[in-house]
Motif scaffolding. Structure first.
Motif, PDB file in Angstrom:
ATOM      1  N   PRO A 184       0.825  -1.216   0.000  1.00 48.20           N
ATOM      2  CA  PRO A 184       0.000   0.000   0.000  1.00 48.20           C
ATOM      3  C   PRO A 184       0.851   1.254   0.000  1.00 48.20           C
ATOM      4  CG  PRO A 184       0.087  -0.933   2.206  1.00 48.20           C
ATOM      5  CD  PRO A 184       0.780  -1.919   1.300  1.00 48.20           C
ATOM      6  N   ALA A 185       0.397   2.275  -0.691  1.00 44.56           N
ATOM      7  CA  ALA A 185       1.149   3.522  -0.765  1.00 44.56           C
ATOM      8  C   ALA A 185       1.009   4.355   0.507  1.00 44.56           C
ATOM      9  CB  ALA A 185       0.673   4.336  -1.968  1.00 44.56           C
ATOM     10  N   ASP A 186      -0.066   4.132   1.282  1.00 49.82           N
ATOM     11  CA  ASP A 186      -0.298   4.888   2.513  1.00 49.82           C
ATOM     12  C   ASP A 186       0.617   4.365   3.617  1.00 49.82           C
ATOM     13  OD1 ASP A 186      -1.303   6.095   4.860  1.00 49.82           O
ATOM     14  OD2 ASP A 186      -3.341   6.150   4.048  1.00 49.82           O
ATOM     15  N   ALA A 187       1.547   5.202   4.076  1.00 42.37           N
ATOM     16  CA  ALA A 187       2.540   4.771   5.064  1.00 42.37           C
ATOM     17  C   ALA A 187       1.910   4.356   6.386  1.00 42.37           C
ATOM     18  CB  ALA A 187       3.544   5.902   5.300  1.00 42.37           C
ATOM     19  N   ARG A 188       0.700   4.824   6.680  1.00 42.04           N
ATOM     20  CA  ARG A 188       0.051   4.484   7.946  1.00 42.04           C
ATOM     21  C   ARG A 188      -0.325   3.006   8.024  1.00 42.04           C
ATOM     22  NH1 ARG A 188      -4.748   8.701   7.911  1.00 42.04           N
ATOM     23  NH2 ARG A 188      -4.710   8.031   5.728  1.00 42.04           N
ATOM     24  N   ARG A 215       6.133  -4.258  -4.946  1.00 37.47           N
ATOM     25  CA  ARG A 215       5.983  -2.961  -5.595  1.00 37.47           C
ATOM     26  C   ARG A 215       4.877  -2.174  -4.892  1.00 37.47           C
ATOM     27  NH1 ARG A 215      10.074  -4.281  -7.087  1.00 37.47           N
ATOM     28  NH2 ARG A 215      10.927  -4.491  -9.181  1.00 37.47           N
ATOM     29  N   PRO A 216       5.107  -0.883  -4.591  1.00 35.45           N
ATOM     30  CA  PRO A 216       4.035  -0.048  -4.024  1.00 35.45           C
ATOM     31  C   PRO A 216       2.980   0.223  -5.087  1.00 35.45           C
ATOM     32  CG  PRO A 216       5.969   1.289  -4.489  1.00 35.45           C
ATOM     33  CD  PRO A 216       6.369  -0.141  -4.751  1.00 35.45           C
ATOM     34  N   VAL A 217       1.739   0.167  -4.678  1.00 33.05           N
ATOM     35  CA  VAL A 217       0.634   0.417  -5.608  1.00 33.05           C
ATOM     36  C   VAL A 217      -0.316   1.420  -4.960  1.00 33.05           C
ATOM     37  CG1 VAL A 217      -1.314  -0.561  -6.865  1.00 33.05           C
ATOM     38  CG2 VAL A 217       0.815  -1.873  -6.635  1.00 33.05           C
ATOM     39  N   ALA A 218      -0.352   2.628  -5.506  1.00 32.84           N
ATOM     40  CA  ALA A 218      -1.309   3.630  -5.050  1.00 32.84           C
ATOM     41  C   ALA A 218      -2.646   3.390  -5.749  1.00 32.84           C
ATOM     42  CB  ALA A 218      -0.784   5.034  -5.348  1.00 32.84           C
ATOM     43  N   ASP A 220      -4.330   4.696  -7.936  1.00 38.64           N
ATOM     44  CA  ASP A 220      -4.492   5.468  -9.164  1.00 38.64           C
ATOM     45  C   ASP A 220      -3.942   4.650 -10.319  1.00 38.64           C
ATOM     46  OD1 ASP A 220      -1.602   6.386  -9.886  1.00 38.64           O
ATOM     47  OD2 ASP A 220      -1.804   6.896  -7.757  1.00 38.64           O
ATOM     48  N   ALA A 221      -4.478   4.887 -11.496  1.00 36.40           N
ATOM     49  CA  ALA A 221      -4.144   4.071 -12.660  1.00 36.40           C
ATOM     50  C   ALA A 221      -2.669   4.142 -13.079  1.00 36.40           C
ATOM     51  CB  ALA A 221      -5.056   4.445 -13.835  1.00 36.40           C
ATOM     52  N   PRO A 222      -2.034   5.316 -13.134  1.00 39.26           N
ATOM     53  CA  PRO A 222      -0.632   5.353 -13.585  1.00 39.26           C
ATOM     54  C   PRO A 222       0.305   4.524 -12.704  1.00 39.26           C
ATOM     55  CG  PRO A 222      -1.597   7.550 -13.659  1.00 39.26           C
ATOM     56  CD  PRO A 222      -2.575   6.676 -12.934  1.00 39.26           C
ATOM     57  N   THR A 223       0.150   4.636 -11.377  1.00 36.06           N
ATOM     58  CA  THR A 223       1.018   3.865 -10.481  1.00 36.06           C
ATOM     59  C   THR A 223       0.762   2.380 -10.635  1.00 36.06           C
ATOM     60  OG1 THR A 223       0.968   5.694  -8.897  1.00 36.06           O
ATOM     61  CG2 THR A 223       1.769   3.584  -8.090  1.00 36.06           C
ATOM     62  N   ALA A 224      -0.519   2.015 -10.713  1.00 40.07           N
ATOM     63  CA  ALA A 224      -0.866   0.604 -10.864  1.00 40.07           C
ATOM     64  C   ALA A 224      -0.327   0.049 -12.173  1.00 40.07           C
ATOM     65  CB  ALA A 224      -2.386   0.435 -10.793  1.00 40.07           C
ATOM     66  N   ALA A 225      -0.395   0.853 -13.257  1.00 34.90           N
ATOM     67  CA  ALA A 225       0.127   0.395 -14.545  1.00 34.90           C
ATOM     68  C   ALA A 225       1.643   0.224 -14.481  1.00 34.90           C
ATOM     69  CB  ALA A 225      -0.252   1.391 -15.641  1.00 34.90           C
ATOM     70  N   ALA A 241      -2.193  -8.873  -2.950  1.00 34.66           N
ATOM     71  CA  ALA A 241      -2.348  -7.441  -2.681  1.00 34.66           C
ATOM     72  C   ALA A 241      -2.580  -7.206  -1.198  1.00 34.66           C
ATOM     73  CB  ALA A 241      -3.514  -6.872  -3.489  1.00 34.66           C
ATOM     74  N   TYR A 242      -2.140  -6.048  -0.710  1.00 32.44           N
ATOM     75  CA  TYR A 242      -2.298  -5.728   0.713  1.00 32.44           C
ATOM     76  C   TYR A 242      -3.756  -5.861   1.150  1.00 32.44           C
ATOM     77  CZ  TYR A 242      -3.288  -2.962   4.776  1.00 32.44           C
ATOM     78  OH  TYR A 242      -3.794  -2.551   5.987  1.00 32.44           O
ATOM     79  N   ASN A 243      -4.678  -5.289   0.374  1.00 27.88           N
ATOM     80  CA  ASN A 243      -6.100  -5.445   0.673  1.00 27.88           C
ATOM     81  C   ASN A 243      -6.883  -5.360  -0.630  1.00 27.88           C
ATOM     82  OD1 ASN A 243      -6.216  -2.734   0.012  1.00 27.88           O
ATOM     83  ND2 ASN A 243      -6.829  -2.023   2.040  1.00 27.88           N
ATOM     84  N   ASP A 244      -8.200  -5.384  -0.521  1.00 26.24           N
ATOM     85  CA  ASP A 244      -9.024  -5.408  -1.729  1.00 26.24           C
ATOM     86  C   ASP A 244      -8.922  -4.107  -2.520  1.00 26.24           C
ATOM     87  OD1 ASP A 244      -9.828  -7.954  -1.137  1.00 26.24           O
ATOM     88  OD2 ASP A 244     -11.785  -7.398  -0.330  1.00 26.24           O
ATOM     89  N   ASP A 245      -8.802  -2.959  -1.827  1.00 28.56           N
ATOM     90  CA  ASP A 245      -8.662  -1.699  -2.552  1.00 28.56           C
ATOM     91  C   ASP A 245      -7.404  -1.715  -3.426  1.00 28.56           C
ATOM     92  OD1 ASP A 245     -10.947  -0.654  -1.466  1.00 28.56           O
ATOM     93  OD2 ASP A 245      -9.930   0.445   0.126  1.00 28.56           O
ATOM     94  N   VAL A 246      -6.302  -2.173  -2.842  1.00 31.88           N
ATOM     95  CA  VAL A 246      -5.064  -2.260  -3.619  1.00 31.88           C
ATOM     96  C   VAL A 246      -5.217  -3.293  -4.728  1.00 31.88           C
ATOM     97  CG1 VAL A 246      -2.607  -2.846  -3.502  1.00 31.88           C
ATOM     98  CG2 VAL A 246      -3.654  -1.477  -1.689  1.00 31.88           C
ATOM     99  N   ALA A 247      -5.900  -4.398  -4.438  1.00 31.65           N
ATOM    100  CA  ALA A 247      -6.109  -5.429  -5.461  1.00 31.65           C
ATOM    101  C   ALA A 247      -6.907  -4.886  -6.647  1.00 31.65           C
ATOM    102  CB  ALA A 247      -6.827  -6.631  -4.851  1.00 31.65           C
ATOM    103  N   LEU A 248      -7.908  -4.040  -6.381  1.00 32.12           N
ATOM    104  CA  LEU A 248      -8.689  -3.445  -7.467  1.00 32.12           C
ATOM    105  C   LEU A 248      -7.810  -2.528  -8.317  1.00 32.12           C
ATOM    106  CD1 LEU A 248     -11.999  -2.632  -5.550  1.00 32.12           C
ATOM    107  CD2 LEU A 248     -11.588  -4.503  -7.147  1.00 32.12           C
TER     108      LEU A 248
END
Length: 327
Positions: A184-188, A215-218, A220-225, A241-248
């Motif tokens: 996940p891109a969120d450091a928290r 790989r970090p995945v935010a 947003d589409a560009p980072t995910a691509a 994936a860290y969670n479902d949001d990141v998986a999407l």
């Protein structure tokens, strides 16, 4: 109507303030007729009177609050579900859940002294000083697993290790030999991501597979691509994936790179959020059975309220793989 007191209710009902207090607090063992109880309740409702939570706290030394302390985490569907289920489980006994986000703006001692909670549930370990003071004040202090002993934050969470292991083993069972991990891109969220990744790494070692490509995945589409290109370069054919949001986001990145799921890259998320079943393709994920955990926490609080010596049995981590088309 503002300013209504128990004296007003007593005067309108033709009874004493003590009788009003006994009726409206549900005190048992007091000889008050049903007709009087009905008249007091109806008068209180008509006047718009509600017993003061502050007055109850002064009288009993505790409020009817269960205080949940959240660290500075983003609040998503899992935490929301846990809090909703916990509130439902406690509401039948007149207890309310108060949520505080610990963003270092107020000392914890000031908070619990102000609200005098019946119990405090910590979503992360408390400082030793805070823990000692709350217990000396007679407050029940629990962690989210119901533990009364503080977990060592330096040690990995067994439940989060198991989450990562479930993801890795599902991908390996599908024939994946080179895994990726979408961080996940969120450091928290690092405290959870670290342990889940460690679970993936340990499972890979047990299965004789190389370490996952991280790989970090935010969201947003560009980072995910960009992550999708990197995984393709490393021969990754399955992503935990860290969670479902990141998986999407991973699924969106794969589409942007012209890759299909699960044919080119299989994906497994965590949490089983409602959107997981609606993804294209529907997302395989790890459910943490949050509802079960919330009911257990509520049962612990109620057992303490009742003075029950035997505590509810821990339900376990409740992890479950939800298999869908993405893996």
């Amino acid at each position: 109507m503002a300013g209504i007191t128990s004296t007003d209710v007593a005067r309108e009902s033709g009874v004493s303030r003590t009788t009003v207090s006994y009726v409206l607090t549900g005190r048992d063992g007091v000889n008050i007729s049903e007709e009087t109880r009905r008249r007091v309740r109806e008068t209180a409702a008509r006047l718009g009177y509600a017993p003061s939570a502050a007055a109850r706290a002064l009288r009993t030394g505790r409020s009817d609050l269960v205080l949940c302390i959240l660290p500075d985490w983003p609040v998503g569907p899992v935490i929301e579900t846990l809090l909703d289920e916990l509130a439902d489980g406690l509401s039948g006994r007149g207890l309310s859940v108060l949520v505080h986000h610990g963003r270092r703006t107020r000392p914890l001692a000031e908070l619990w002294r102000a609200v005098t909670p019946r119990a405090v549930i910590g979503f992360a370990p408390f400082a030793d000083e805070d823990l000692l003071m709350m217990r000396q004040a007679g407050i029940q202090v629990l962690g989210t697993l119901g533990e009364e002993d503080q977990p060592d934050p330096a040690l990995p969470s067994q439940s989060q290790l198991a989450v990562g292991a479930l993801q890795a083993r599902r991908l390996a069972a599908r024939g994946v030999r080179r895994l990726g991990y979408a961080w996940p891109a969120d450091a928290r969220l690092e405290v959870f991501a670290r342990d889940r990744l460690l679970g993936v790494e340990r499972a890979c070692a047990d299965l004789g597979l190389p370490d996952p490509v991280v790989r970090p995945v935010a969201l947003d589409a560009p980072t995910a691509a960009g992550a999708g290109r990197s995984w393709r370069e490393h021969g990754v054919t399955g992503v935990a994936a860290y969670n479902d949001d990141v998986a999407l986001a991973v699924l969106a990145g794969l589409r942007a790179e012209g890759l299909s799921c699960p044919e080119d890259v299989a994906v497994v998320g965590v949490d089983d959020v409602p959107a997981a079943a609606l993804a294209a393709p529907p997302l395989t994920t790890v459910s943490q059975s949050i509802e079960v955990q919330a009911r257990y926490l509520a049962a612990l609080v109620l057992a303490d309220l009742d003075g029950t010596k035997e505590k509810p049995e821990h339900p376990g981590h409740g992890l479950r793989l939800v298999e869908r088309e993405s893996a």
